[in-house]
Motif scaffolding. Structure first.
Motif, PDB file in Angstrom:
ATOM      1  N   ALA A 172      -2.400  -1.348  -1.871  1.00 24.70           N
ATOM      2  CA  ALA A 172      -1.361  -0.401  -1.911  1.00 24.70           C
ATOM      3  C   ALA A 172      -1.871   0.886  -1.815  1.00 24.70           C
ATOM      4  O   ALA A 172      -1.048   1.782  -1.070  1.00 24.70           O
ATOM      5  CB  ALA A 172      -0.898  -0.739  -3.370  1.00 24.70           C
ATOM      6  N   GLN A 173      -2.957   1.312  -2.356  1.00 25.00           N
ATOM      7  CA  GLN A 173      -3.654   2.821  -2.056  1.00 25.00           C
ATOM      8  C   GLN A 173      -3.678   3.151  -0.508  1.00 25.00           C
ATOM      9  O   GLN A 173      -3.460   4.185  -0.317  1.00 25.00           O
ATOM     10  CB  GLN A 173      -4.979   2.841  -3.030  1.00 25.00           C
ATOM     11  CG  GLN A 173      -4.762   2.998  -4.473  1.00 25.00           C
ATOM     12  CD  GLN A 173      -6.216   2.928  -5.194  1.00 25.00           C
ATOM     13  OE1 GLN A 173      -7.047   2.608  -4.330  1.00 25.00           O
ATOM     14  NE2 GLN A 173      -5.879   3.423  -6.244  1.00 25.00           N
ATOM     15  N   GLU A 174      -4.214   2.171   0.081  1.00 26.94           N
ATOM     16  CA  GLU A 174      -4.573   2.435   1.543  1.00 26.94           C
ATOM     17  C   GLU A 174      -3.043   2.594   2.223  1.00 26.94           C
ATOM     18  O   GLU A 174      -2.892   3.478   3.188  1.00 26.94           O
ATOM     19  CB  GLU A 174      -5.125   1.104   2.231  1.00 26.94           C
ATOM     20  CG  GLU A 174      -5.769   1.420   3.547  1.00 26.94           C
ATOM     21  CD  GLU A 174      -7.022   2.132   3.577  1.00 26.94           C
ATOM     22  OE1 GLU A 174      -7.425   2.604   2.427  1.00 26.94           O
ATOM     23  OE2 GLU A 174      -7.293   2.198   4.745  1.00 26.94           O
ATOM     24  N   ILE A 175      -2.056   1.851   1.895  1.00 29.36           N
ATOM     25  CA  ILE A 175      -0.903   2.208   2.380  1.00 29.36           C
ATOM     26  C   ILE A 175      -0.451   3.566   2.098  1.00 29.36           C
ATOM     27  O   ILE A 175       0.149   4.161   2.927  1.00 29.36           O
ATOM     28  CB  ILE A 175       0.160   0.991   1.927  1.00 29.36           C
ATOM     29  CG1 ILE A 175      -0.225  -0.426   2.666  1.00 29.36           C
ATOM     30  CG2 ILE A 175       1.752   1.292   2.460  1.00 29.36           C
ATOM     31  CD1 ILE A 175       0.518  -1.539   2.153  1.00 29.36           C
ATOM     32  N   LYS A 176      -0.652   3.881   0.716  1.00 30.05           N
ATOM     33  CA  LYS A 176      -0.043   5.219   0.549  1.00 30.05           C
ATOM     34  C   LYS A 176      -0.925   6.334   1.034  1.00 30.05           C
ATOM     35  O   LYS A 176      -0.223   7.341   1.547  1.00 30.05           O
ATOM     36  CB  LYS A 176      -0.514   5.279  -1.137  1.00 30.05           C
ATOM     37  CG  LYS A 176       0.334   6.237  -2.049  1.00 30.05           C
ATOM     38  CD  LYS A 176       0.060   5.886  -3.469  1.00 30.05           C
ATOM     39  CE  LYS A 176       0.596   7.096  -4.274  1.00 30.05           C
ATOM     40  NZ  LYS A 176       0.372   6.688  -5.551  1.00 30.05           N
ATOM     41  N   LEU A 177      -2.226   6.172   1.367  1.00 30.57           N
ATOM     42  CA  LEU A 177      -3.039   6.862   2.074  1.00 30.57           C
ATOM     43  C   LEU A 177      -2.723   7.053   3.603  1.00 30.57           C
ATOM     44  O   LEU A 177      -2.568   8.285   4.121  1.00 30.57           O
ATOM     45  CB  LEU A 177      -4.397   6.525   1.952  1.00 30.57           C
ATOM     46  CG  LEU A 177      -5.576   7.566   2.785  1.00 30.57           C
ATOM     47  CD1 LEU A 177      -5.521   8.739   1.582  1.00 30.57           C
ATOM     48  CD2 LEU A 177      -7.053   6.853   2.597  1.00 30.57           C
ATOM     49  N   GLY A 178      -2.163   5.929   3.851  1.00 31.75           N
ATOM     50  CA  GLY A 178      -1.624   5.975   5.394  1.00 31.75           C
ATOM     51  C   GLY A 178      -0.282   6.841   5.573  1.00 31.75           C
ATOM     52  O   GLY A 178      -0.054   7.506   6.579  1.00 31.75           O
ATOM     53  N   GLY A 203      -0.124  10.404   7.468  1.00 30.19           N
ATOM     54  CA  GLY A 203       0.716  10.163   8.704  1.00 30.19           C
ATOM     55  C   GLY A 203      -0.182   8.962   9.924  1.00 30.19           C
ATOM     56  O   GLY A 203      -0.035   9.053  10.869  1.00 30.19           O
ATOM     57  N   LEU A 204      -0.820   8.149   9.062  1.00 35.44           N
ATOM     58  CA  LEU A 204      -1.849   7.156   9.743  1.00 35.44           C
ATOM     59  C   LEU A 204      -1.331   5.849   9.518  1.00 35.44           C
ATOM     60  O   LEU A 204      -2.294   4.869   9.867  1.00 35.44           O
ATOM     61  CB  LEU A 204      -3.167   7.423   9.371  1.00 35.44           C
ATOM     62  CG  LEU A 204      -3.933   8.786   9.960  1.00 35.44           C
ATOM     63  CD1 LEU A 204      -5.151   8.813   9.649  1.00 35.44           C
ATOM     64  CD2 LEU A 204      -3.738   8.924  11.489  1.00 35.44           C
ATOM     65  N   LEU A 205      -0.093   5.469   9.290  1.00 34.64           N
ATOM     66  CA  LEU A 205       0.184   4.299   8.934  1.00 34.64           C
ATOM     67  C   LEU A 205      -0.217   3.135  10.091  1.00 34.64           C
ATOM     68  O   LEU A 205      -0.491   2.044  10.037  1.00 34.64           O
ATOM     69  CB  LEU A 205       1.639   4.016   8.427  1.00 34.64           C
ATOM     70  CG  LEU A 205       2.015   3.862   7.255  1.00 34.64           C
ATOM     71  CD1 LEU A 205       3.556   3.729   6.821  1.00 34.64           C
ATOM     72  CD2 LEU A 205       1.372   3.015   6.115  1.00 34.64           C
ATOM     73  N   HIS A 206       0.146   3.647  11.169  1.00 32.07           N
ATOM     74  CA  HIS A 206       0.023   2.728  12.551  1.00 32.07           C
ATOM     75  C   HIS A 206      -1.583   2.311  12.702  1.00 32.07           C
ATOM     76  O   HIS A 206      -1.722   1.614  13.499  1.00 32.07           O
ATOM     77  CB  HIS A 206       0.474   3.582  13.827  1.00 32.07           C
ATOM     78  CG  HIS A 206      -0.161   4.845  13.989  1.00 32.07           C
ATOM     79  ND1 HIS A 206       0.175   5.857  13.332  1.00 32.07           N
ATOM     80  CD2 HIS A 206      -1.427   5.104  14.736  1.00 32.07           C
ATOM     81  CE1 HIS A 206      -0.742   7.207  13.512  1.00 32.07           C
ATOM     82  NE2 HIS A 206      -1.494   6.544  14.442  1.00 32.07           N
ATOM     83  N   GLU A 207      -2.428   3.166  12.111  1.00 31.63           N
ATOM     84  CA  GLU A 207      -3.768   2.535  12.038  1.00 31.63           C
ATOM     85  C   GLU A 207      -4.022   1.466  11.286  1.00 31.63           C
ATOM     86  O   GLU A 207      -5.098   0.699  11.461  1.00 31.63           O
ATOM     87  CB  GLU A 207      -4.740   3.719  11.908  1.00 31.63           C
ATOM     88  CG  GLU A 207      -4.692   4.792  12.819  1.00 31.63           C
ATOM     89  CD  GLU A 207      -6.266   5.571  12.982  1.00 31.63           C
ATOM     90  OE1 GLU A 207      -7.185   4.710  12.567  1.00 31.63           O
ATOM     91  OE2 GLU A 207      -6.204   6.417  13.612  1.00 31.63           O
ATOM     92  N   ILE A 208      -3.398   1.358  10.298  1.00 27.17           N
ATOM     93  CA  ILE A 208      -3.649   0.205   9.379  1.00 27.17           C
ATOM     94  C   ILE A 208      -2.585  -0.939   9.379  1.00 27.17           C
ATOM     95  O   ILE A 208      -2.802  -2.139   8.620  1.00 27.17           O
ATOM     96  CB  ILE A 208      -4.005   0.749   7.875  1.00 27.17           C
ATOM     97  CG1 ILE A 208      -2.763   1.457   7.383  1.00 27.17           C
ATOM     98  CG2 ILE A 208      -5.209   1.563   8.084  1.00 27.17           C
ATOM     99  CD1 ILE A 208      -2.819   1.945   5.903  1.00 27.17           C
ATOM    100  N   ILE A 209      -1.555  -0.820  10.001  1.00 24.34           N
ATOM    101  CA  ILE A 209      -0.219  -1.605   9.994  1.00 24.34           C
ATOM    102  C   ILE A 209      -0.201  -2.044  11.334  1.00 24.34           C
ATOM    103  O   ILE A 209      -0.119  -1.384  12.348  1.00 24.34           O
ATOM    104  CB  ILE A 209       0.841  -1.052   9.361  1.00 24.34           C
ATOM    105  CG1 ILE A 209       0.729  -0.426   8.000  1.00 24.34           C
ATOM    106  CG2 ILE A 209       2.162  -1.999   9.511  1.00 24.34           C
ATOM    107  CD1 ILE A 209       0.483  -1.120   6.990  1.00 24.34           C
ATOM    108  N   THR A 210      -0.158  -3.116  11.608  1.00 26.49           N
ATOM    109  CA  THR A 210      -0.078  -4.025  13.100  1.00 26.49           C
ATOM    110  C   THR A 210       1.319  -4.929  13.127  1.00 26.49           C
ATOM    111  O   THR A 210       1.706  -5.218  11.913  1.00 26.49           O
ATOM    112  CB  THR A 210      -1.022  -4.631  13.801  1.00 26.49           C
ATOM    113  OG1 THR A 210      -1.496  -5.802  12.649  1.00 26.49           O
ATOM    114  CG2 THR A 210      -2.110  -3.601  13.693  1.00 26.49           C
TER     115      THR A 210
END
Ligand code: ATP
Length: 356
Positions: free
Chosen positions: A339-345, A349-356
């Motif tokens: 959840a923290q990683e999604i928040k950081l994304g 503005g980098l959600l696209h780097e961790i979500i596919t």
């Protein structure tokens, strides 16, 4: 495989202040929901015929809403609804297994992690290519059963949780144990103690144990409780038991918390680092939680027999932190770290780097 562009367009349309974290109602769902709630996300439990009354017993981990479907196929029909709810799915082992990797790969709901890893994880030969090319030591493969000259483990392809695997020490024992209709491979049996090491790789965090890009974190480790091999010794020698029709099995029934001697930690980090660095070139990188399943010999060699490329059930003993994750942030679970990683994304503005 759903394209990265397609997922990026969907993510661009999301209301980033109202993201919902969703996962299937089993496996590691309690810590995924608990962690997401602590980080302020709305949560959605996806029940594919699973009973959900259990969550009433655990209010801090009960999702805000449930979505009930009869089958995974029906979940495909819910794609638009899930996108409208700004859903990011956290796939755990059971979710991917039951949905089937083929369907999961093309499902157009944004998902935490890199789906490309599925091809490399599901195919044992590709997984071996990935790990050995990274310089990771794996159990030797014995290609000719007649040449068995030491204890081996015969592994059936597609067996879940080691079901049906058997140990043989010579060719006659191998022939006695083999179920002919099934595909198998023969692996050297590595004698030692098992460590299932739970890592988290972030491509967007900058402080910590740095890799060529991002950072690697060690969150916890466990040992699996495996029935009936872990308890067999109480009844006598395996040889004697085999004569009575009892054969060792490796079916996972639970997880036991464990810490390794501290001098092993640099070795584990080195392995984690190699596995991630090599994943960049092969398929664009493994993102988020992963587990190195290893055996440590009495020479303190670490032999890796498998990598799980997502949150594993072995993290469940650590919903309120572990000896390692507490040194990053007190009480940090793998579920909360996701959840923290999604928040950081979102923040970067980098959600696209961790979500596919
Ligand atoms: P899962 O997908 O649930 O991890 P699996 O069916 O892929 O299970 P493995 O994880 O490869 O099976 O192995 C199951 C168990 O067998 C391990 O947890 C471990 O106890 C034992 N095991 C696997 N490989 C070896 C080996 N080479 N030497 C000794 N023991 C092994």
């Amino acid at each position: 495989m759903v394209s990265k562009d397609k997922i990026r367009r969907i993510l661009d349309s999301y209301d980033k202040k109202n993201i919902t974290i969703a996962t299937g109602c089993s496996h590691t769902s309690l810590q995924i929901f608990h962690g997401a709630k602590l980080e302020g996300f709305r949560t959605l439990g996806i029940s594919v015929q699973q009973k959900t009354k259990m969550y009433d017993a655990f209010p801090a981990a009960k999702p805000d809403d449930f979505l009930y479907v009869d089958s995974y196929a029906q979940l495909i029909d819910m794609t638009d609804y899930l996108i409208e709810q700004n859903v990011i799915v956290v796939p755990h082992g059971s979710f991917v297994e039951y949905m089937t990797p083929a369907i999961f790969e093309s499902w157009e709901v944004p998902s935490f992690g890199n789906r490309m890893v599925l091809d490399w994880e599901a195919d044992r030969e590709k997984e071996r290519e990935w790990l050995t090319s990274a310089g990771v030591k794996m159990p030797r493969i014995i290609s000719d059963a007649q040449k068995i000259d030491r204890p081996v483990l015969v592994k059936y392809h597609g067996a879940k949780g080691g079901r049906g695997f058997f140990i043989a020490k010579d060719y006659p024992e191998f022939k006695m144990g083999l179920e002919h209709a099934k595909k198998y491979h023969i692996q050297e049996y590595v004698l030692g103690t098992r460590y299932y090491v739970h890592f988290f790789y972030s491509p967007i965090k900058t402080e910590g144990y740095k890799l060529s890009k991002g950072v690697l974190e060690l969150l916890s480790m466990d040992r699996r409780d495996e029935s009936n091999i872990d308890e067999m010794y109480k009844l006598g020698s395996v040889e004697e038991l085999k004569r009575h029709g009892f054969f060792p099995t490796f079916v996972v029934t639970g997880n036991v918390p464990i810490v390794a001697r501290e001098s092993l930690l640099p070795k584990f980090f080195d392995l984690g680092e190699r596995i991630i660095e090599s994943s960049f070139n092969l398929f664009g990188g493994l993102i988020g939680p992963f587990c190195i399943e290893s055996i440590v010999t009495d020479q303190l060699d670490v032999v890796v027999f498998e990598v799980s490329a997502r949150i594993v059930a072995g993290t469940n003993p650590y919903i309120s932190g572990s000896s390692y994750s507490d040194l990053i942030q007190p009480g940090l679970s793998t579920g909360r770290r996701i959840a923290q990683e999604i928040k950081l994304g979102v923040e970067k503005g980098l959600l696209h780097e961790i979500i596919t």
